[in-house]
Scaffold this active site. Sequence first.
Site, mmCIF file in Angstrom:
data_model
loop_
_atom_site.group_PDB
_atom_site.id
_atom_site.type_symbol
_atom_site.label_atom_id
_atom_site.label_comp_id
_atom_site.label_asym_id
_atom_site.label_seq_id
_atom_site.Cartn_x
_atom_site.Cartn_y
_atom_site.Cartn_z
ATOM 1 C CG HIS A 233 -0.348 0.283 2.524
ATOM 2 N ND1 HIS A 233 -0.115 -0.733 3.475
ATOM 3 C CD2 HIS A 233 -0.080 1.460 3.061
ATOM 4 C CE1 HIS A 233 0.500 -0.060 4.477
ATOM 5 N NE2 HIS A 233 0.362 1.390 4.413
ATOM 6 C CG ASP B 153 0.179 -4.071 3.068
ATOM 7 O OD1 ASP B 153 0.369 -3.196 1.864
ATOM 8 O OD2 ASP B 153 0.137 -3.326 4.126
ATOM 9 C CB SER C 80 3.352 1.686 6.505
ATOM 10 O OG SER C 80 2.306 1.956 7.135
#
Length: 326
Positions: free
Chosen positions: A79, A109, A183
């Site tokens: 993402h 992901d 992230s």
Amino acid sequence: MHRKGQGRSGGLGMDQEREIMDAYSEAVMHATQVAGPAVVQVRTQRAPAAFFGLVPPRQGLGSGVVVEAARGRIVTNSHVVAESETVEIGLQDGRRATARVLASDPGQDLAVLETHLGGLRQVELSTRPPRVGQLVVAIGNPLGLESTVTAGVISATGRSLQSPLGEMTDLIQTDASINPGNSGGPLVDSAGRLVGLNTAMISGAQGIGFAIPAATVARFLERVDGGQVERTGRSDRLYLGLSGVPQMLEDGSLGFLVLQVFPGTPAHAAGLEPLDVILSVNAEPVSTPEEIQAAVQRAGRRQVPVEVLRRGERLRVWVTPAALRG
């Protein structure tokens, strides 16, 4: 009378507490020194959302970690680089360079970037299963602050989350602080080995973050080498664009607690918020990622009602599921 270094009640004395804190600090510093140089900042630019380029490209920010220095390979979250036109990485030594998305698996992901830069430092992937209570250190670029370090423990293993593509399973839960920009950054053990890859947090809550286990990352890298993962692709799977976990309500029934709403998704457009509890999708009761995915697939690409509990009040919002763009 009591022995030196022992509390009067039989607890730890000041000297022992100091030794424990010193050992904890040493472990965190060692992990940071070993893994820190392998952590990179990932900046992306996405295509403008308006015609004729009148709107500036959208920018994104995340983290990544070098896993194969010789080949310039970096692992991050899918993402973080989704729909990116350009990707730029920044190293701790100040060097910056472009990178290309070599492979991406939105369902897990995970993504692999490739850069031409030499002299990279890489992280070692842990082969040991994560243990509850284990000391871990999260390294990344939260909110654009480069090379930020937070420490905590593994709170639980085997967690599941609803992602834009469905369910992510076998996740690590940690209380090490994970914020936007973390992230794709590493979660490492006291030896600086990669235990997991930071992927999600609960917006509005503290001490609840999630990471993809190193074993999952290792299998993904093997699939990339075997040509089993494509860089791009299209999927007919529909999604809302949120993550969450099952939640028991006061009356004993179950709902689905929203942890994160991804920008630019149907859930975001509909006004769904973190900490909402979804009770039903298209009049179908839901409490698990599988139930939400199934209800969305059955609804198709049409506007459907979603019953939500928000701060004690029942609401109905209308969401139009969308097909994932690889």
